[in-house]
Design a protein around this motif. Structure first.
Motif, short mmCIF file in Angstrom:
data_model
loop_
_atom_site.label_atom_id
_atom_site.label_comp_id
_atom_site.label_asym_id
_atom_site.label_seq_id
_atom_site.Cartn_x
_atom_site.Cartn_y
_atom_site.Cartn_z
N THR A 52 -9.61 37.47 16.86
CA THR A 52 -9.66 37.17 15.39
C THR A 52 -10.00 38.24 14.36
O THR A 52 -9.29 38.61 13.40
N CYS A 56 -7.65 40.19 11.53
CA CYS A 56 -7.88 40.20 10.49
C CYS A 56 -8.04 41.82 9.85
O CYS A 56 -7.72 41.83 8.80
N LEU A 97 -14.61 27.52 16.48
CA LEU A 97 -13.64 27.45 15.26
C LEU A 97 -14.57 27.29 14.18
O LEU A 97 -14.19 28.10 13.09
N ARG A 98 -15.20 26.27 14.16
CA ARG A 98 -16.00 26.07 12.90
C ARG A 98 -17.17 27.16 12.50
O ARG A 98 -17.12 27.60 11.42
N LYS A 101 -15.05 30.06 11.08
CA LYS A 101 -14.65 29.61 9.62
C LYS A 101 -15.70 29.96 8.46
O LYS A 101 -16.00 30.37 7.65
N ASP A 102 -16.89 29.17 9.00
CA ASP A 102 -18.13 28.93 8.20
C ASP A 102 -18.73 30.55 7.94
O ASP A 102 -19.26 30.70 6.61
N ASN A 104 -17.06 33.61 7.98
CA ASN A 104 -16.26 34.45 7.52
C ASN A 104 -15.59 34.23 6.22
O ASN A 104 -15.03 34.79 5.33
N ALA A 105 -15.05 32.73 6.06
CA ALA A 105 -14.31 32.38 4.96
C ALA A 105 -15.13 32.64 3.60
O ALA A 105 -14.14 32.87 2.62
N ILE A 113 -7.14 33.82 2.42
CA ILE A 113 -7.49 32.86 3.03
C ILE A 113 -6.35 32.29 3.78
O ILE A 113 -6.38 31.74 5.10
N GLU A 117 -6.52 31.70 7.84
CA GLU A 117 -6.29 30.28 8.34
C GLU A 117 -4.99 30.33 9.56
O GLU A 117 -5.01 29.77 10.53
N LEU A 120 -6.29 31.64 12.43
CA LEU A 120 -7.04 30.76 13.41
C LEU A 120 -6.17 29.65 14.11
O LEU A 120 -6.53 29.35 15.31
N GLN A 162 -20.97 27.05 0.84
CA GLN A 162 -20.81 28.16 1.37
C GLN A 162 -21.85 28.90 1.53
O GLN A 162 -22.39 29.77 2.55
#
Length: 296
Positions: A52, A56, A97-98, A101-102, A104-105, A113, A117, A120, A162
Motif C-alpha cells: 500500500t 502510494c 483495512l480500517r 484508512k483511518d 492515512n486518509a 483520495i 481508495e 486499497l 478524523q
C-alpha cells in the motif's frame, strides 16, 4: 611504497572502518508485530501494508507532509494491535483495512483520495468495510458546536472524527489547513465533546485539558529554556514548565499541549524526541521530561 603511503594505509585501516547501511525490512517487522498482536494472517497483511505504501509513493502526488516510512508503518501496526484487542472476532483483513484508512486518509489531499481508495480496493478485493459507529461522538460534537454557536457541516463532523481517530493512534500530530478553515473550532469542539462523553460515561472517554502556546511569539530561550548569561543558572522556558505540569498530572484526563502558530524549522527541530517513540522533551540543561507512564 613510501613512508607516507604506509602511514596513510595504516590510518585508513584503523581509523576509517567501513560502514554498512540497509533499508529495514518493513514486511518482516510488520509480520512480527502483527503475530505478537494475535493476527493469524500476519504475513499476508504485512505484505499488503508495505505494498500500500509503495503504491502510494508511486501514484499519489508528492506532498511534504506525506510519509510512507517506518513511522507511518508503525502507526498502522499499533492501530491494528488496538483494534485486534478491541474486536478479536472481526475478520483480520477488515481490521487492517480500517487501520490503513483511518491512519492515512486524513492526511491525503482531495485529488489523492480516489487513487488511495483504488489502491486499497485492489489489495483488499471484496472486503466491505463497515462504517464506524460514531453516533455518540457525533451527537456530542453537535451539542458542543451548538453551545459554541457554531453551525456544523458534514465536512466539519468528518474532520473532527478524523482528528479523534488520529489521537487514538498517535501521541503527536499536526493540523494543517488554510486560514479560516475551522482548524481551531474543530479541535475545541472535539475537546468539549470528549468532556461531555466522560460526563455521560460513554465511549470510555475523558475530558481534555488544552494548553496552547504560540511558539513564534517568544524567543527559543523563552520557549525551551536557557542559561542565564551572568549566573549560568538554568531557567525553564514556557514549554518546559507546561510540559512538566502535564507530565506530573496523575488524572486520567487527556492532556493536549498545543502549538498554535506557523510551523518553523527552528522550534520544531527540538520536538523530534517528543514526537518519536522516546516521547521525551530533551532540554539543553541535560534534563529530559517524559509523559506520565499511565498515559503513554
Amino acid at each position: 611504497m613510501c613512508a607516507w603511503e604506509l602511514l596513510s594505509a595504516n590510518m585508513w585501516l584503523h581509523h576509517h572502518r567501513s560502514v554498512a547501511m540497509m533499508v529495514p525490512d518493513y514486511a518482516l517487522i510488520g509480520e512480527i508485530m502483527l503475530y505478537s498482536s494475535g493476527y493469524l494472517k500476519a504475513r499476508d497483511l504485512a505484505r499488503k501494508l508495505v505494498a500500500t505504501y509503495r503504491l502510494c509513493s508511486e501514484q499519489l502526488s508528492s506532498q511534504s507532509h506525506y510519509d510512507y516510512g517506518m513511522r507511518a508503518v508503525i502507526s498502522v501496526l499499533r492501530a491494528a494491535a488496538a483494534n485486534k484487542q478491541k474486536d478479536p472476532a472481526t475478520d483480520e483483513e477488515v481490521l487492517m483495512l480500517r487501520c490503513i484508512k483511518d491512519v492515512n486518509a486524513p492526511k491525503f489531499l482531495a485529488p489523492d483520495i480516489p487513487l488511495f481508495e483504488g489502491i486499497l480496493s485492489d489489495l483488499f478485493p471484496g472486503i466491505d468495510l463497515p462504517a464506524t459507529d460514531y453516533a455518540q461522538l457525533n451527537s456530542a460534537l453537535e451539542a458542543a458546536a451548538a453551545a459554541a454557536e457554531l453551525v456544523t457541516t458534514p465536512t466539519f463532523i468528518e474532520k473532527a472524527q478524523q482528528l479523534y481517530e488520529m489521537i487514538l493512534v498517535r501521541h503527536g500530530l499536526m493540523i494543517v489547513g488554510y486560514s479560516y478553515s475551522a482548524k481551531t473550532s474543530i479541535y475545541k469542539t472535539l475537546a468539549t465533546a470528549l468532556g461531555d462523553l466522560e460526563a455521560k460515561g460513554l465511549m470510555n472517554e475523558h475530558k481534555v485539558h488544552v494548553r496552547a502556546i504560540n511558539p513564534k511569539s517568544i524567543t527559543m530561550g523563552q520557549l525551551y529554556g536557557q542559561f542565564d548569561p551572568v549566573s549560568h543558572e538554568w531557567k525553564d522556558g514556557v514549554l518546559a514548565k507546561t510540559f512538566r505540569e502535564a507530565a506530573v498530572d496523575t488524572r486520567p484526563d487527556r492532556q493536549w499541549l498545543l502549538f498554535d502558530g506557523p510551523v518553523d524549522a527552528v522550534w520544531i527541530e527540538n520536538m523530534n524526541t517528543v514526537l518519536d517513540d522516546n516521547k521525551k522533551l530533551c532540554l539543553n540543561s541535560g534534563r529530559s521530561l517524559g509523559p506520565n507512564p499511565s498515559r503513554q
